[in-house]
Enzyme design. Structure first.
Site, PDB file in Angstrom:
ATOM      1  N   LYS A   1      -6.492   3.805   8.654  1.00 55.74           N
ATOM      2  CA  LYS A   1      -5.433   4.586   8.029  1.00 55.74           C
ATOM      3  C   LYS A   1      -6.466   6.594   7.922  1.00 55.74           C
ATOM      4  O   LYS A   1      -5.580   7.095   8.213  1.00 55.74           O
ATOM      5  CB  LYS A   1      -5.620   4.521   6.074  1.00 55.74           C
ATOM      6  CG  LYS A   1      -4.792   3.360   5.989  1.00 55.74           C
ATOM      7  CD  LYS A   1      -4.140   2.790   5.261  1.00 55.74           C
ATOM      8  CE  LYS A   1      -3.377   1.783   4.728  1.00 55.74           C
ATOM      9  NZ  LYS A   1      -3.106   1.059   3.733  1.00 55.74           N
TER      10      LYS A   1
ATOM     11  N   SER B   1       0.715  -1.292   0.152  1.00 57.27           N
ATOM     12  CA  SER B   1      -0.148   0.359  -0.473  1.00 57.27           C
ATOM     13  C   SER B   1       0.374   1.402  -0.074  1.00 57.27           C
ATOM     14  O   SER B   1       0.014   2.347  -0.190  1.00 57.27           O
ATOM     15  CB  SER B   1      -1.289   0.151   0.996  1.00 57.27           C
ATOM     16  OG  SER B   1       0.178  -0.127   2.108  1.00 57.27           O
TER      17      SER B   1
END
Length: 773
Positions: A715, A672
Site C-alpha cells: 500500500k 481496510s
C-alpha cells in the site's frame, strides 16, 4: 436361470453376425420390430434373457436360434429418437417352435455324439489351434474358457469358441455351424476353417518377406529386427537399474509378459510404453549437492535486488539442508504479485545447490489425473506431470518448482490440490504412487518450492504443508536498479545489440516506470525496454542498408542516446500512457478520499466517493462492493452518527448517502477501507475537502479504534507510485512499517493513528479543526 425344455422369451432378429454358445456379440438395434421388443420387454425390469433369431436372404427366419444372456443394454437419444444397443453372451442352441413377435417359443437343443466316436487327430489339431487363440487373445475370460473346455473335454463348447474367433466366414457358414448338433461334425468344420485361416495368414506373411516388393522389404528391415532388438535393449536398461524388491518383481514380471506376447496385440504397445517409461525414470540418478553458503549468498545478491528478508530465509533453509544433508522439512512457498522474481529465486536456489531445476506449471489444472496420471486401462493413458517432469529432468533430486499452486481448481474429476498432499508430505512421498506408473517412486530427495499470487486461495490442507514467504513489490529506486543491472543487458542480448551501441539513461528508465507501467513487479518494464531495443535495432538496420559492405556503421554517432523525450516517442505509439488517477481527481471535493487496497497484482490507490441529497438516511452503495466492505460503510456511518454532536457536525440522518468506489467492473471487498470511509463521510458532513496528497488505510471499530490491516508495504508503494506523499496507517502496524526500506520511509510522510479522530486530523487539508473527544 433354469431352462425348461420349452419356454417363451423375447426375440431379437438379426441379419448379420451369428452368436455361438460361449461367445459374446454387440447388437445395434435398428429395426422398429427389435426396438418394440426392447421397450416392451427389456427396459422395464423384464427378462434378462433373449432369443437371437437369424433372418435369411429370403426374409425367412432360420429354424435354429441362440438363447442369450443380456450383459448390458445401452440407450441414448439422437435427433429426438431413442436408440439401443445390446451386449449379449450366447448360452444354448435352441429350436424355434413358434414365432409370435415380439416373443417366440423355443426348445433347447442338446449336443449329440459320443466321445469314443471322435477323431483324435481332429481333436489334437483343434486343441492346438485353440491354445494359440487363447495366447493371442486380449480377453482373459476367453482364454480361461478355452482352457476350461480343454480340461473338461467339452469339445462341443471348444469348437464353438474357436469358430467364434474366425473372421473370414460367410453368414450362411456360421448358420450351418450353429444348426449342427453333432459335435464330431462341428469339430471337423472347426478344424477345416482354422486350417484355412492359418494358410491365409501364411500367405500374407510370405508376401511380406524380402524380395517380393520394395515396401515389405523396408518394413522387414526397419520393423521386424527392431521389435526384437527393442525388447532386448529394454531388458538391458532395466537390468542395470537397482530397483527395490517390490518394484523389481513387478517390472520383470511385466517384461516376461511382454516377451511372450504377440507384437500385434494392442496391449503389447501399452506394456512396451510402460516399460520404456520405467527404464527412463531416474531411479538411481542424482546430482551431488554443492551447498556453500557464501556462494549461495553471492548468487542471490547478483541475481536479485533488495528482498533481504527473502534471501535470509532462503539461506537459512540451505544451511539446514547442508547440516542435515537432507531436504526434508517445510516446503517454501513464495507469494506475491506477478513479475517480482518468484520463479527466478527458485532458479537461483537450484544453481546455488548445484542441482537441476524443473518447473511444473499448475495454473488452470482441474483434473487430478494431471498430477497423478491416468490408469493404464484407459485409452491414451499417460503419466502425471510429476513423473513426466522427472523423466525429462533425468535426476531424482532436482529443485522442483510447483508454479501457480493457487490456480488449481477442483472439479468433477477430483481435486488436484488433494493430489499434491501425498507429494508434499515428507512422511509419504518416499512411496509416491502415480496412477499410470502404479509402482512406488521415491520423490523424498526432491526439494519442492511453490509459488502463488494469492495465498488465500490455497486449500487449507495444502497451505498447512507450506511455509509462506511473502514477497512485496519493488519501489521506484529498486526498479531502476533492476532495470540498469539486469533488464537492459538481458534485452540487448536478446535483440543481438552490443551494449556499446546504446545508452539508456536513468531519466529515461524513470519515465518508463512512472508513465508507462503500473505494476508491483518489473514484467511490463522489461517489455518497455524490449520496445526500446527494437527501436534501436531498426535504426541500426537502416544505417547498415545504406552501405551493406561497410565494416563500421556509416553516418551514425554511437552509442545511440535514449533519453526521456525519446521514451515518449518510442512508447507512445505502442503503449497508452498511464494516467494517474490521483492527478485526474485533484482537487478533491468534499466527500472524496484516497484509500489503499491490495490485489494479486500489488497495491493500488482506491478512490472513495460519497455524496448526499435530501432523504431519510438511506445508504446507496455502488462499485461492485463485497459484504465486508458494505458493513464497513455502516460502521463508519454508525460512528459518525454517535459522535456527530461532539464533533459539532450536523447529522446525516436527514440525507440519503451514496457511496461509490470507481472501477465498477472490479470486485472490491475487505475491512481496510474503514478509515477512508469515515474520512469521506466526515468531509461530506463538514463540507471541507481532505488533503489531495494523502491516502489512508485501516479497519475501524464502532467505538472509533483503528485496527491493524495487511499489505502495508504494497500500500505504501502504491501511494508512492501515484505521487502521494502522506499515508495514514494504523498504529498497530508500526512493526510492519518499520520493515520497509529506509529510503522509502524517508520519502514518505507516514502518520500512525490509534483512533478515527487521529486519522481525520491527519487527512484534513488545513490545520486540525477537531477537538479530542
Amino acid at each position: 436361470m433354469k431352462f425348461e425344455e420349452s419356454m417363451e422369451l423375447p426375440v431379437i432378429v438379426v441379419d448379420s453376425g451369428v452368436l455361438l454358445p460361449g461367445a459374446s456379440l454387440k447388437i445395434p438395434i435398428r429395426s422398429k420390430l427389435n426396438t418394440r421388443t426392447i421397450e416392451q420387454h427389456l427396459t422395464r425390469g423384464g427378462s434378462n434373457y433373449v432369443v437371437i433369431a437369424y433372418k435369411l436372404s429370403t426374409d425367412k427366419i432360420y429354424n435354429v436360434a441362440t438363447i442369450a444372456y443380456i450383459e448390458k443394454l445401452f440407450g441414448w437419444t439422437f435427433n429426438s429418437t431413442t436408440n439401443y444397443s445390446l451386449d449379449v453372451i450366447g448360452l444354448h442352441r435352441a429350436n424355434i417352435d413358434k414365432l409370435s413377435f415380439p416373443k417366440c417359443r423355443v426348445s433347447k437343443l442338446e449336443d449329440s455324439s459320443e466321445r469314443a466316436e471322435f477323431n483324435h487327430s481332429t481333436i489334437e489339431n483343434v486343441i492346438s489351434g485353440a491354445k494359440i487363440l487363447a495366447q493371442n487373445s486380449e480377453s482373459l475370460k476367453f482364454s480361461q474358457e478355452i482352457h476350461n473346455s480343454i480340461d473338461d473335454h467339452d469339445y462341443g463348447k471348444l469348437a464353438d469358441l474357436c469358430v467364434s474367433q474366425i473372421k473370414n466366414l460367410e453368414f450362411s457358414q456360421f448358420l450351418d455351424f450353429l444348426g449342427t448338433k453333432n459335435v464330431e461334425k462341428r469339430l471337423e468344420m472347426c478344424e477345416k476353417w482354422m486350417q484355412m485361416q492359418r494358410e491365409t495368414k501364411a500367405l500374407q506373411l510370405k508376401m511380406a518377406v524380402p524380395g517380393n516388393s520394395e515396401i515389405p522389404k523396408k518394413i522387414n528391415k526397419q520393423r521386424i529386427p527392431n521389435s526384437k532388438n527393442q525388447v532386448e535393449q529394454l531388458e538391458e536398461k532395466l537390468s542395470a537399474i537397482e530397483f527395490s524388491e517390490e518394484v523389481s518383481d513387478r517390472v520383470f514380471s511385466e517384461l516376461h509378459r511382454l516377451k511372450n506376447m504377440n507384437p500385434q496385440q494392442s496391449e503389447y504397445t501399452v506394456l512396451m510404453n510402460w516399460l520404456e517409461l520405467v527404464s527412463n525414470l531416474p531411479w538411481n540418478t542424482s546430482t551431488v549437492d554443492d551447498i556453500e553458503i557464501n556462494k549461495a549468498r553471492k548468487i542471490l545478491e547478483d541475481s536479485h535486488e533488495s528482498m533481504d528478508d527473502v534471501k535470509q530465509r532462503v539461506l537459512e533453509h540451505l544451511a539446514v539442508c547442508k547440516i542435515n544433508n537432507s531436504v526434508k522439512g517445510m516446503i517454501l512457498c513464495f507469494t506475491g504479485p506477478p513479475g517480482i522474481g518468484k520463479t527466478s529465486i527458485a532458479k537461483a536456489i537450484a544453481e546455488s545447490m548445484g542441482r537441476k531445476f524443473q518447473r511444473v506449471s499448475l495454473g488452470g489444472i482441474r483434473d487430478e489425473s494431471d498430477i497423478r496420471g491416468h490408469r493404464r486401462t484407459y485409452v491414451a493413458a499417460m503419466p502425471g506431470r510429476i513423473i513426466e517432469a522427472l523423466k525429462h529432468c533425468k535426476s531424482n533430486n532436482p529443485v522442483f518448482l510447483l508454479d501457480e499452486v493457487d490456480k488449481l481448481y477442483s472439479g468433477n474429476q477430483g481435486s488436484p490440490s488433494a493430489a499434491l498432499l501425498e507429494l508434499l508430505d515428507p512422511e509419504q512421498n518416499s512411496t509416491f504412487h502415480d496412477h499410470y506408473l502404479n509402482i512406488p517412486f521415491d520423490v523424498s530427495k526432491i526439494m519442492f518450492i511453490a509459488t502463488a499470487n494469492d495465498v488465500e486461495r490455497l486449500e487449507p490442507a495444502l497451505k498447512d504443508r507450506l511455509e509462506i514467504i511473502e514477497m512485496s513489490g519493488y519501489s521506484m529506486k529498486e526498479k531502476v536498479k533492476i532495470c540498469e543491472n539486469h533488464l537492459v543487458n538481458r534485452q540487448l542480448s536478446k535483440h543481438c545489440i552490443s551494449p556499446d551501441y546504446v545508452n539508456l539513461d536513468r531519466h529515461a528508465i524513470m519515465a518508463m516506470i512512472e508513465e508507462f507501467t503500473m505494476e508491483a513487479g518489473v514484467r511490463q518494464l522489461e517489455r518497455n525496454v524490449g520496445a526500446v531495443c527494437r527501436h534501436v535495432a531498426l535504426r541500426l538496420a537502416e544505417a547498415l542498408n545504406s552501405d551493406p559492405s561497410a565494416d563500421v556503421l556509416p553516418d551514425m554517432d554511437l552509442p545511440i542516446q535514449i533519453g526521456e523525450p525519446d521514451i515518449h516517442k518510442i512508447l507512445k505509439a505502442k503503449h497508452m500512457k498511464r494516467v494517474k488517477i490521483v492527478e485526474k481527481m485533484r482537487p478533491l471535493p468534499p466527500g472524496v478520499c484516497f484509500g489503499l487496497s491490495v490485489t494479486t497484482n500489488g497495491g493500488r490507490v482506491m478512490p472513495i466517493e460519497a455524496s448526499k441529497c435530501k432523504g431519510t438516511g438511506k445508504i446507496v452503495t455502488t462499485g461492485h462492493l463485497g459484504k465486508v466492505l458494505e458493513e464497513s460503510i455502516l460502521v463508519a456511518k454508525g460512528w459518525l452518527g454517535a459522535n456527530a454532536e461532539k464533533l459539532g457536525l450536523k447529522t446525516l440522518e436527514e440525507n440519503d448517502i451514496h457511496v461509490h468506489l470507481p472501477a465498477g467492473a472490479v470486485n472490491k471487498d475487505g475491512p481496510s477501507a474503514g478509515t477512508g470511509l469515515a474520512c469521506a463521510l466526515v468531509s461530506l458532513a463538514m463540507g471541507v475537502p481532505l488533503r489531495s496528497d494523502a491516502a489512508v488505510t485501516g479497519e475501524i471499530s464502532l467505538t472509533g479504534h483503528v485496527l491493524a490491516i495487511g499489505g502495508v508495504k504494497e500500500k505504501v508503494l502504491a501511494a508512492q507510485r501515484e505521487g502521494l506523499r502522506r499515508v495514514v496507517l494504523p498504529k498497530s502496524n508500526e512493526e510492519e512499517y518499520l520493515k520497509i526500506d529506509e529510503d522509502i520511509r524517508n520519502e514518505m510522510d507516514v502518520v500512525l493513528a490509534d483512533t478515527v479522530e487521529d486519522v481525520i486530523e491527519a487527512m484534513m487539508e488545513k490545520e486540525p479543526v477537531l477537538a479530542k473527544l
